[in-house]
Write an enzyme that holds these catalytic residues in place. Sequence first.
Site, PDB file in Angstrom:
ATOM      1  N   GLU A  35       0.133  -1.004  -0.315  1.00 28.73           N
ATOM      2  CA  GLU A  35      -0.021   0.014   0.517  1.00 28.73           C
ATOM      3  C   GLU A  35       0.879   1.209   0.344  1.00 28.73           C
ATOM      4  O   GLU A  35       0.404   2.070  -0.413  1.00 28.73           O
ATOM      5  CB  GLU A  35      -0.653  -0.194   0.977  1.00 28.73           C
ATOM      6  CG  GLU A  35      -2.199  -1.106   0.673  1.00 28.73           C
ATOM      7  CD  GLU A  35      -3.229  -1.031  -0.217  1.00 28.73           C
ATOM      8  OE1 GLU A  35      -2.787   0.090  -0.355  1.00 28.73           O
ATOM      9  OE2 GLU A  35      -3.826  -1.677  -0.107  1.00 28.73           O
ATOM     10  N   TYR A 118      -6.528   6.204   3.644  1.00 30.42           N
ATOM     11  CA  TYR A 118      -7.445   4.855   3.106  1.00 30.42           C
ATOM     12  C   TYR A 118      -5.899   3.698   3.823  1.00 30.42           C
ATOM     13  O   TYR A 118      -6.848   2.366   3.501  1.00 30.42           O
ATOM     14  CB  TYR A 118      -6.511   5.646   1.384  1.00 30.42           C
ATOM     15  CG  TYR A 118      -6.093   4.458   1.131  1.00 30.42           C
ATOM     16  CD1 TYR A 118      -7.423   3.283   0.076  1.00 30.42           C
ATOM     17  CD2 TYR A 118      -4.843   3.570   0.362  1.00 30.42           C
ATOM     18  CE1 TYR A 118      -6.803   1.770   0.014  1.00 30.42           C
ATOM     19  CE2 TYR A 118      -4.052   2.039  -0.147  1.00 30.42           C
ATOM     20  CZ  TYR A 118      -6.235   1.918  -0.724  1.00 30.42           C
ATOM     21  OH  TYR A 118      -5.252   0.477  -1.652  1.00 30.42           O
ATOM     22  N   ASP A 136     -10.287   4.710  -2.442  1.00 33.97           N
ATOM     23  CA  ASP A 136      -9.276   5.263  -3.242  1.00 33.97           C
ATOM     24  C   ASP A 136      -9.473   5.642  -4.295  1.00 33.97           C
ATOM     25  O   ASP A 136     -10.418   6.599  -4.475  1.00 33.97           O
ATOM     26  CB  ASP A 136      -7.892   3.976  -3.547  1.00 33.97           C
ATOM     27  CG  ASP A 136      -8.171   3.612  -4.340  1.00 33.97           C
ATOM     28  OD1 ASP A 136     -10.247   3.539  -4.742  1.00 33.97           O
ATOM     29  OD2 ASP A 136      -7.753   2.425  -5.564  1.00 33.97           O
ATOM     30  N   CYS A 197     -17.444   1.623 -20.847  1.00 30.76           N
ATOM     31  CA  CYS A 197     -18.962   1.417 -20.140  1.00 30.76           C
ATOM     32  C   CYS A 197     -19.254   0.116 -20.951  1.00 30.76           C
ATOM     33  O   CYS A 197     -20.588  -0.424 -20.095  1.00 30.76           O
ATOM     34  CB  CYS A 197     -19.815   2.736 -20.500  1.00 30.76           C
ATOM     35  SG  CYS A 197     -18.667   4.234 -19.945  1.00 30.76           S
TER      36      CYS A 197
END
Length: 288
Positions: A35, A118, A136, A197
């Site tokens: 991370e 986060y 995030d 999409c």
Amino acid sequence: MPDLAPPLIAWYRENARDLPWRRDGFGAWGTLVSEFMLQQTPVARVVPRLEEWLTRWPTPADLAAAPPADAVRLWANLGYPRRALWLHRAATEIRDRHDGVVPRDVDALLALTGIGDYTARAVAVFAYGDRHPVVDTNTRRVLARAVDGRSQPGSPAKADLAAMTAILPEAVDDAALVNAAAMELGAVICTARSPRCEVCPLADACAWRAAGYPDTGDERRKQARYEGSDRQARGAVLKVLRDADDHVARAADVIAEWPDPRQRDRAIDSLIADGLVEATGGMLHLPR
């Protein structure tokens, strides 16, 4: 609001990339290191560096026992090298405060150097399986489009955690999957510039699609150009000192060919202020 969890979970189970931190047994320390590295850094650059780090320093105590210079050196070209120092300090705090075990509690994680909302929740969720919202940049974009009908998210805010919580299932395992799925969807499908999409699992429920894809503006802070920037000068100074191994270099000799001497000196001064470089008798070296 439509229930976004089922299509997200189904899509993620079929399409999630095989990444080291998603494999069984990766552990809380590996999750924490990953991370830190993934902040503003592409996955492709992180994976080989992560494997190097965890081979060399498989526990927080291993990293804490090493000089900070080693952390800065092995960070190499990941960018934002202060993260290497912060990770070293966090490892020392984990060793000294938590008997070498990465804490599970979010507040305890937040108390470590370099860890924000986060990262703390990501470790608690993905390493320990707890139920928290993990948000995030990619998650925020998915929520902005699917839930709020906006083309881009606004500035990060505490409200983002509430927005993510609203779509999490009650079941702990499913909540972790939805957190991971929203991040993955934003990274590979619902991207900032070219969203796909036509293959998005949330297409039928997406408020932005239903509204006809309106351009609602972009409040994201634009990153300054790297070429010719102070960041580039800082990186050049650090590269010289990393390559110098344990030797020191005279300040006047570090990137002596840099076209803007004042920018070079400013870069050196800022690196010293950040603790990434130390100056001793006119000589520069990585922190010891």
